[in-house]
Structures are given as C-alpha cells and as structure tokens.
Design a protein around this motif. Structure first.
Motif, PDB file in Angstrom:
ATOM      1  N   GLU A 199       0.848  -1.195   0.000  1.00 10.79           N
ATOM      2  CA  GLU A 199       0.000   0.000   0.000  1.00 10.79           C
ATOM      3  C   GLU A 199       0.883   1.244   0.000  1.00 10.79           C
ATOM      4  O   GLU A 199       1.895   1.288   0.699  1.00 10.79           O
ATOM      5  CB  GLU A 199      -0.931   0.013   1.207  1.00 10.79           C
ATOM      6  N   VAL A 200       0.474   2.237  -0.797  1.00 12.16           N
ATOM      7  CA  VAL A 200       1.219   3.493  -0.905  1.00 12.16           C
ATOM      8  C   VAL A 200       0.269   4.629  -0.539  1.00 12.16           C
ATOM      9  O   VAL A 200      -0.572   5.034  -1.344  1.00 12.16           O
ATOM     10  CB  VAL A 200       1.764   3.696  -2.330  1.00 12.16           C
ATOM     11  N   PRO A 201       0.377   5.153   0.680  1.00 13.04           N
ATOM     12  CA  PRO A 201      -0.534   6.211   1.109  1.00 13.04           C
ATOM     13  C   PRO A 201      -0.381   7.512   0.331  1.00 13.04           C
ATOM     14  O   PRO A 201      -1.350   8.230   0.110  1.00 13.04           O
ATOM     15  CB  PRO A 201      -0.195   6.411   2.593  1.00 13.04           C
ATOM     16  N   SER A 202       0.860   7.834  -0.069  1.00 10.70           N
ATOM     17  CA  SER A 202       1.086   9.072  -0.814  1.00 10.70           C
ATOM     18  C   SER A 202       2.206   8.858  -1.824  1.00 10.70           C
ATOM     19  O   SER A 202       3.116   8.057  -1.601  1.00 10.70           O
ATOM     20  CB  SER A 202       1.440  10.226   0.131  1.00 10.70           C
ATOM     21  N   LEU A 203       2.115   9.596  -2.922  1.00 12.58           N
ATOM     22  CA  LEU A 203       3.086   9.455  -4.004  1.00 12.58           C
ATOM     23  C   LEU A 203       4.081  10.613  -3.946  1.00 12.58           C
ATOM     24  O   LEU A 203       3.863  11.670  -4.518  1.00 12.58           O
ATOM     25  CB  LEU A 203       2.364   9.444  -5.350  1.00 12.58           C
ATOM     26  N   ASP A 204       5.183  10.399  -3.247  1.00 10.12           N
ATOM     27  CA  ASP A 204       6.208  11.428  -3.172  1.00 10.12           C
ATOM     28  C   ASP A 204       7.390  11.042  -4.058  1.00 10.12           C
ATOM     29  O   ASP A 204       7.373  10.034  -4.766  1.00 10.12           O
ATOM     30  CB  ASP A 204       6.652  11.656  -1.720  1.00 10.12           C
ATOM     31  N   ALA A 205       8.425  11.858  -4.029  1.00  9.90           N
ATOM     32  CA  ALA A 205       9.579  11.633  -4.905  1.00  9.90           C
ATOM     33  C   ALA A 205      10.249  10.293  -4.630  1.00  9.90           C
ATOM     34  O   ALA A 205      10.766   9.648  -5.554  1.00  9.90           O
ATOM     35  CB  ALA A 205      10.584  12.774  -4.734  1.00  9.90           C
ATOM     36  N   SER A 206      10.261   9.842  -3.374  1.00  8.83           N
ATOM     37  CA  SER A 206      10.911   8.569  -3.056  1.00  8.83           C
ATOM     38  C   SER A 206      10.170   7.395  -3.685  1.00  8.83           C
ATOM     39  O   SER A 206      10.785   6.410  -4.111  1.00  8.83           O
ATOM     40  CB  SER A 206      10.979   8.382  -1.533  1.00  8.83           C
ATOM     41  N   VAL A 207       8.857   7.493  -3.775  1.00  9.36           N
ATOM     42  CA  VAL A 207       8.071   6.430  -4.422  1.00  9.36           C
ATOM     43  C   VAL A 207       8.318   6.442  -5.922  1.00  9.36           C
ATOM     44  O   VAL A 207       8.534   5.394  -6.548  1.00  9.36           O
ATOM     45  CB  VAL A 207       6.572   6.608  -4.109  1.00  9.36           C
ATOM     46  N   MET A 208       8.300   7.626  -6.529  1.00 10.83           N
ATOM     47  CA  MET A 208       8.525   7.712  -7.968  1.00 10.83           C
ATOM     48  C   MET A 208       9.898   7.178  -8.348  1.00 10.83           C
ATOM     49  O   MET A 208      10.086   6.620  -9.429  1.00 10.83           O
ATOM     50  CB  MET A 208       8.377   9.164  -8.433  1.00 10.83           C
TER      51      MET A 208
END
Length: 374
Positions: A199-208
């Motif tokens: 699960e990914v609660p928010s899409l920040d630069a580290s996720v991208m």
C-alpha cells in the motif's frame, strides 16, 4: 476492510479495469482467449452483483501488427502504429463483444484521444456517454484512438487513460492488470532482494524513484512510471487504484482471494471541475510566481498579478495553465487573462492594472475557485 475489499461491488459501485497488451496478446500475436474468458467471467460476476464495469483494453496495435506483418510489434514508427491500430481495433472489438456477449453482457466501443479528455466540453460529452451506457447496463470497452493520435496529442499509455476514464465516469476504483504484480522497492528482475509494497498512502519523490520506465514485455507502451502517474490521477479524482499481476487465469478473482498487489488509496473527492483540472496532462502555458505568492496559494488564496514574476506560453482567457514556483508546478488553474495581458500586469499592484490595460481589470490572474494545488 482489506485492500482488495475497496474494489468489491459493495464498496466500489463503478470499477475501471485496464488490461495491458502483454496480457491480452500472446507473443505470436494472437489473443489469449482462454485467459480473457476467465477475466470476462469475473467481470460478469461483478456486474451481476451490481458493480458497473468499464474496460480499458490495450492490444489493438499488437493484433494489427501481426495481421499486417509489421516489425517491432507495430511500433517502429508512428505511421506503423496508426495502421496497426486501425487494423487491430476491429479484431479487438469483435473479441470483446463476443466474449461479453457469451455472458449476456453488451459491449460498447469508445475510442478516445488525449484532447477528448483535456478539452472541457469534450470531457463532459464523454462523461455523459459513460453515464448513459452504464445506466443501460452496457460494458464500455475503451482504447486510445491510435489511428489519429500523434506524439504531441496522445496519452501514450493506457494506464493514465484508465485513470482519466475513471474521473470522467465517476468511477470509485481502477485496477491495472499488468505483467508485474505491483510496485517493488527495486526492479525485482535485477534485484532479488526487492520486496512488494502492498500500500502506498502518498506518491512522493521517493516512491517515484522506485519506478522502472520500461515495459517488461516490449509489447506495450507503459511501464511502472506510467502506472504511478495513473495513480496520481486516480488519487486526485477520488478513486482507489491497484496494480495487480494478471498473468494467471482469473486475475481479478486471485486479487480478491490473496490481496496481492499494490494499492494506492484515494483522496477525498473534490468538485468535478477541480478533479478534471488536477487530472489533466497538459497545460497551455505557465505563470511563474515568487515565494510570497506560493505561500499564499498554499493557504487557499487566489493568484494576484503582484505575485507573478513571469509568463510563458500562448494562452487565452479560460485556458488551463500551470502556476510554477521555484521551477516546479505547484498549482493548475484557468487563466483569467490572455497571455499578452498577463505579461503586461505581472508583478503589478491592483491599483495599476486599469491604467495598464485600459479597462476595468479582473482582480486575479487565476481565481482560487478555478485552481487546484498539485
């Protein structure tokens, strides 16, 4: 509620299911009919339970390339892709109509371009069509209209198209069936220690940064970056999105049973116009702003001319523009001025505007009611 329960008929009245080329089309260029029949069986079961279904289906270019004998899966040139799409779309539509019909479901074909969902009037027309088809119990089967799309005016992948379709149809969930079973901490084909992120609660630069740009099969046009961008669009539109492995038969049923995949929970739904703005992929121009204006915008203020430091692009009043602070687009909205007038009043105080323009000015360059933060 489990991650998969968010996409069940009871919690998700309307669901968009996207199917990639690598799943639908075998390496020899033929449709994987037995696999697709298992997907249709699951869709029919969901439909019977009251869930409205929209399918976004890739595969036209791959099918057309086989029929025409084109190299590179039909993607060696734009002209080849357009010819392959024109040929393959007939076969793809026939396959969907036949298999859905075997389950007493009516299929409808909708071919969309980027401009159909970027232009506000055409977006509303598409939205109305989805609404009527779903009310009639029809299953719309959507694809990008690759026969007329060019590099400048195309989605380029059906992941983002699926997310935009979810916005236009008011869908509550999007499932991207893919040849990968979710987002990993690293590329699992190159790093055996990579682990699946559930699960990914928010899409920040580290996720991208975890994304891999390539299509694993070489048959499609997407990749993990496209899926994460689709998740951003779905998130803005108030729809949950899941990336789910689809290689096995009955992939939707497997997701329901095992919950394996990556889920991106939705944000609270915003108004229809603001959802459309936030999900757009293009803008006609940019207004650059200083730090003070950026802080004011973050607090919910309109963009006043005094906070603008520059204007880029050729846009008209009512066009969508990005508001840029420190090199990054922080907001998007509808311009209250043409680019020429915006250039003249950028950085000016309210009391100066009438003398500069020669008419009574509008107070804001972009009003907060027609703006979304990105």
């Amino acid at each position: 509620m489990t991650r998969a329960d968010r996409f069940a008929p009871a919690a998700c009245p309307t669901l968009v299911v996207k199917i990639g080329s690598a799943l639908l089309v075998a390496p020899d260029g033929h449709v994987r009919r037995d696999w697709l029949a298992s997907v249709v069986a699951d869709l029919a079961e969901r439909h019977a339970a009251g869930q409205k279904i929209i399918v976004v289906s890739s595969g036209a270019i791959a099918l057309g390339a086989r029929r025409l004998g084109l190299p590179g899966g039909g993607r060696a040139s734009l002209e080849d892709a357009q010819a392959a799409a024109a040929t393959g779309q007939i076969a793809l539509s026939h396959c969907w109509a036949e298999l859905l019909g075997s389950r007493d479901l009516i299929a409808a074909q909708m071919l969309l371009t980027l401009e159909d969902l970027e232009d506000r009037r055409r977006y509303l027309n598409a939205s109305a069509t989805f609404g009527r088809l779903l009310a009639l119990g029809v299953v719309p089967v959507v694809n990008e209209n690759d026969t007329v799309a060019t590099e400048e005016i195309r989605f380029g992948d059906n992941d983002r198209l699926a997310a935009r379709v979810a916005q236009a149809s008011g869908a509550h969930g999007v499932i991207l069936l893919s040849d990968v079973d979710g987002l990993y901490t690293a590329n699992p084909q190159r790093d055996p220690s990579a682990t699946l992120i559930e699960e990914v609660p928010s899409l920040d630069a580290s996720v991208m940064a975890m994304a891999d740009t390539g299509s694993a099969s070489g048959m499609g046009s997407g990749g993990m970056v496209a899926k994460l961008l689709a998740a951003k669009i779905a998130h803005a539109g108030g729809a949950h999105l899941a990336i789910v492995g689809g290689k096995q038969d009955d992939p939707l049923g497997a997701f329901t049973r095992t919950h394996r995949g990556t889920v991106f929970p939705a944000a609270a739904r915003s108004g229809a116009r603001k959802g459309w703005l936030k999900g757009r992929l293009t803008a006609k121009g940019r207004i650059l702003v200083d730090a003070g204006a950026a802080n004011a915008l973050s607090g919910g203020a309109s963009l006043l001319p005094a906070g603008a430091t520059g204007v880029e692009g050729a846009f008209r009043r009512g066009d969508v523009i990005d508001i840029v602070a420190d090199g990054h687009a922080m907001a998007r909205g509808l311009s209250e001025y043409d680019a020429e007038e915006a250039t003249l009043i950028a950085g000016k105080r309210s009391g100066e505007l009438a003398a500069i323009l020669g008419h009574a000015p509008r107070a804001a360059l972009v009003h907060r009611d027609h703006m979304v933060l990105l």
